[in-house]
Design an enzyme around this catalytic site. Structure first.
Site, PDB file in Angstrom:
ATOM      1  N   ASP A 260      -9.442   6.980  -2.737  1.00  0.00           N
ATOM      2  CA  ASP A 260      -8.112   6.441  -2.524  1.00  0.00           C
ATOM      3  C   ASP A 260      -7.977   6.122  -1.033  1.00  0.00           C
ATOM      4  O   ASP A 260      -8.867   6.404  -0.231  1.00  0.00           O
ATOM      5  CB  ASP A 260      -7.041   7.433  -3.028  1.00  0.00           C
ATOM      6  CG  ASP A 260      -5.741   6.716  -3.399  1.00  0.00           C
ATOM      7  OD1 ASP A 260      -4.994   7.227  -4.247  1.00  0.00           O
ATOM      8  OD2 ASP A 260      -5.509   5.616  -2.846  1.00  0.00           O
TER       9      ASP A 260
HETATM   10  C1  GLC Z   1      -2.437   4.146  -2.766  1.00  0.00           C
HETATM   11  C2  GLC Z   1      -2.428   4.783  -4.127  1.00  0.00           C
HETATM   12  C3  GLC Z   1      -3.398   4.193  -5.103  1.00  0.00           C
HETATM   13  C4  GLC Z   1      -3.581   2.723  -4.807  1.00  0.00           C
HETATM   14  C5  GLC Z   1      -4.226   2.600  -3.443  1.00  0.00           C
HETATM   15  C6  GLC Z   1      -4.420   1.141  -3.037  1.00  0.00           C
HETATM   16  O1  GLC Z   1      -2.282   5.095  -1.770  1.00  0.00           O
HETATM   17  O2  GLC Z   1      -2.591   6.199  -4.182  1.00  0.00           O
HETATM   18  O3  GLC Z   1      -2.862   4.409  -6.418  1.00  0.00           O
HETATM   19  O4  GLC Z   1      -4.416   2.134  -5.799  1.00  0.00           O
HETATM   20  O5  GLC Z   1      -3.490   3.272  -2.442  1.00  0.00           O
HETATM   21  O6  GLC Z   1      -3.183   0.517  -2.868  1.00  0.00           O
END
Ligand code: GLC
Length: 723
Positions: A260
């Protein structure tokens, strides 16, 4: 098929680590994240070789960036563009938690296919969806992105999302590769506080939290994203048990794994890694192929492999998986895939997509209360539309992708276009939905006018709710109430003794006991998306009959959380659903039961269930049992009933839940029409994951429940014997 190995052999370590790095296309306001800048504008050297870009789309823009990128790339390895298309790209559907209340995997698949069509012509290749996190605590803002508290239903939905996005071939135009997230247990963040610690037993993981991910993997999803959370003391991003033992070795998953956003960098504040290089090593060892936005892999360079803990082979495996996905998407042959400005104009918000969104709204709203036939409305009735959401276009949750609030039809517009004679007295023009203004003895804003308006009307539609930014990522709340001024407005209107139909816009189950008591009808509409006003009006007018069923329990109070239907029994269970006997598990100040249970939802008619008939009362492991009920529409409207079948294992090697959803059937019945609904139960339906032993069925007594929601007591018993 391109010779990926040949490309790999020509790549330097720096080029390989760059492929394993995903930069931000453009952070919303250019501000740093976690104190660091990660957009590809401020990382020029890395930007020329990074493997993928996050959060950047648009046919023209992505084609330009791809062209520039390839022009200075000697290996000509194309960029991948990824972002969060989680319930629509430009035509925005109801949020996933809303969609899940349709109990229609077919609908979810359809919405995902539309989203993929709109996103792919805008240059996107991968979406970070489905979100498969099982949720039990509506203080957590991200419940809005989930499909609820049940592993069986969540598993149906994750597979449906994968089918909708990917189809049979992700290289086809109109398709996206998809990424199931957040592996695993993120929804169990302690206190419902986002990013917080999770402590989950293997028994709970294997029977509740893991199955929806396994379902997505079995459906062929191309990527898995690690959760931010630490799981039993080890951050998911560095958790070898999760990604090597479970994902790779047990499930034989050979797709990509992505972290993430900045999660590798966060291993240091997690108190897990001593520095960024150690964080990079730990996450690569665990199985991370792509580092999202932070750049510890790339920054570490040769330091990464100097101590021998990371082999070049491990890095090559990651890069090979990245190149394989680019090859499977067809990007080596056509780096622009089907980015097309003309098709963008043709597809985005087109009539068919808006119609699909409108239908999705009407299938996602949940009728929680309807007394004195307050609903459906008649166009002959004069309706006062009041409240902050009456003419407010903030109908998109925070993951709205390219959706625009000004493209949403509001409730007022929907009601007017639906031919309802509506008098509206909207609140302050600058109403921010949560007016914290000092509330004098009479309400400020223009509510006095609203109350006067209501006086000359037959019924009141009161549009209340929380603002979008109070849910979603980082939108955790300790109090899950409606804003106080909205409750004060309801109190004032209640004094008029007119039927009040309260419509709730929210990203989570809120505390609605007070709203329910003061309203004759209560409709939960979530964040309904682009076609919100029209879809809700279709239900208010019975053009589409309400059929939504809750997939997450609504608590009486936040003090009950976490709250879910499939709990273990305890040694001192309450004897009756409303029981509050002392020395039995319960509170002295509220019943254990939710205000509205999992599976609950009303229609404009009523249904009656017969007792359950079983084809046999005992079976061995190879037999099947048919459990049947007759359902009658006893009202005067036709209706869609979601007949639900739950099973309880009375005793096992582990304590077993009081109910587990095993099947359901949606049936349409005309007034007075009846139908025989029969479910087939096999020993496989009775199996559960026993840590260390795998999926097993144990003989003994089982209870089968069939009814309109998880509180049903319509039960029959049978015995499973060993052959
Ligand atoms: C965010 C979220 C995740 C998302 C990623 C990209 O922090 O936790 O669900 O896909 O970043 O935007």
């Amino acid at each position: 098929m391109r010779n990926i190995h040949a490309i790999l052999e020509q790549m330097s370590l720096s080029e390989k680590l760059a492929q394993m790095t995903q930069l931000w296309g453009e952070f919303p306001d250019g501000s740093p994240l976690m104190g660091l800048h990660y957009d590809f504008h401020s990382n020029r050297q890395l930007a020329e070789s990074a493997g993928s870009i996050l959060g950047f789309s648009g046919a023209q823009r992505t084609m330009e960036v791809q062209r520039e990128y390839l022009a200075c790339s000697d290996k000509k390895i194309p960029l991948m563009f990824m972002t969060d298309v989680i319930h629509g790209y430009r035509t925005i559907f109801p949020s996933p938690l809303a969609l899940s209340c349709s109990w229609s995997p077919e609908l979810v698949e359809e919405t995902a296919a539309v989203a993929a069509k709109e996103a792919s012509v805008s240059g996107l290749h991968v979406t970070f969806s489905p979100m498969a996190d099982l949720v039990r605590d509506s203080r957590w803002g991200r419940v809005i992105e989930s499909t609820g508290e049940d592993p069986f239903l969540n598993s149906l939905y994750t597979a449906a999302f994968v089918r909708g996005y990917q189809g049979n071939d992700i290289s086809e135009s109109d398709r996206l590769a998809c990424c199931v997230k957040h592996f695993v247990g993120y929804g169990a963040a302690e206190g419902g506080r986002d990013y917080n610690t999770t402590q989950i037993s293997e028994y709970q993981l294997r029977n509740f939290y893991l199955p929806p991910f396994q379902s997505a993997v079995n459906a062929g999803c191309k990527m898995v994203m690690a959760g931010f959370n630490s799981l039993n003391g080890i951050p998911c991003t560095a958790n070898q048990w999760l990604f090597q033992d479970i994902l790779r070795n047990e499930w034989h998953y050979n797709g990509l794994v992505i972290t993430d956003c900045t999660a590798v960098y966060e291993l240091v504040p997690h108190g897990y890694s001593i520095d960024n290089t150690e964080a990079a090593r730990s996450s690569i060892k665990a199985g991370m192929d792509i580092e999202m936005v932070s750049t510890t892999f790339y920054d570490a360079k040769e330091e990464l492999i100097r101590d021998g803990s990371i082999s070049m082979e491990l890095i090559d495996q990651a890069v090979e998986r990245i190149l394989n996905l680019k090859e499977e998407l067809g990007l080596f042959d056509n780096p622009y895939k089907n980015a097309d400005p003309e098709l963008e104009k043709k597809y985005h918000l087109c009539k068919e997509h808006r119609e699909a969104a409108r239908r999705a709204v009407s299938q996602s709203v949940v009728l929680l209360k309807n007394e004195q036939e307050s609903l459906p409305l008649k166009t002959s009735e004069r309706i006062a539309l009041i409240g902050p959401y009456s003419d407010n276009n903030r109908l998109l949750d925070i993951w709205k992708c390219e959706g625009k609030e000004e493209e949403c039809n509001t409730l007022l517009k929907g009601m007017r276009d639906g031919g309802i004679d509506v008098l509206v007295s909207p609140p302050c023009t600058n109403c921010n939905l949560t007016c914290q203004a000092e509330v004098p003895d009479s309400l400020n804003c223009e509510y006095e006018a609203a109350i006067a308006t209501a006086g000359s009307c037959d019924k009141i539609v009161l549009a209340l709710g929380e603002p979008p930014e109070w849910s979603g990522e980082s939108g955790s709340r300790a109090y899950i109430t409606l804003p106080d001024i909205q409750l004060r407005l309801l109190d004032e209107l209640h004094k008029l003794n007119k039927p009040i139909i309260t419509v709730i816009f929210s990203g989570r189950p809120l505390e609605l006991e007070q709203a329910a008591q003061k309203s004759q009808a209560l409709l939960q509409v979530w964040f309904p998306g682009t076609e919100g006003g029209n879809g809700i009006t279709d239900v208010l007018l019975a053009k589409s009959l309400p059929q939504g069923r809750l997939t997450m329990s609504f608590p009486r109070t936040v003090g009950q959380l976490p709250l879910y239907y499939n709990t273990l029994p305890t040694g001192r269970p309450q004897q009756t659903p409303e029981g509050c006997e002392r020395f039995r598990t319960g509170y002295i100040d509220t019943p254990n039961t939710p205000l509205y249970p999992f599976g609950y939802g009303l229609t404009y008619t009523t249904f009656q269930y017969s007792d359950i008939t079983l084809s046999r009362h005992s079976l061995n492991m190879s037999d099947v049992i048919h459990a049947s009920v007759t359902v009658i529409n006893t009202g005067k409207y036709s209706g869609c009933e979601t007949v639900q079948m739950y099973i309880r294992d009375i005793a096992g090697s582990y304590c077993r839940p009081v109910k587990m959803l095993k099947s359901f059937r949606k049936i349409d019945l005309q007034p007075q029409e009846s139908a025989l609904v029969s479910f087939t139960i096999t020993s496989d339906d009775l199996a559960y994951e026993i840590p260390g032993k795998g999926l097993l069925t144990e003989p003994g007594e089982f209870h089968v429940f069939i009814g309109p929601d998880s509180s049903t007591q319509n039960m029959a018993a049978f015995i499973l014997t060993v052959d």
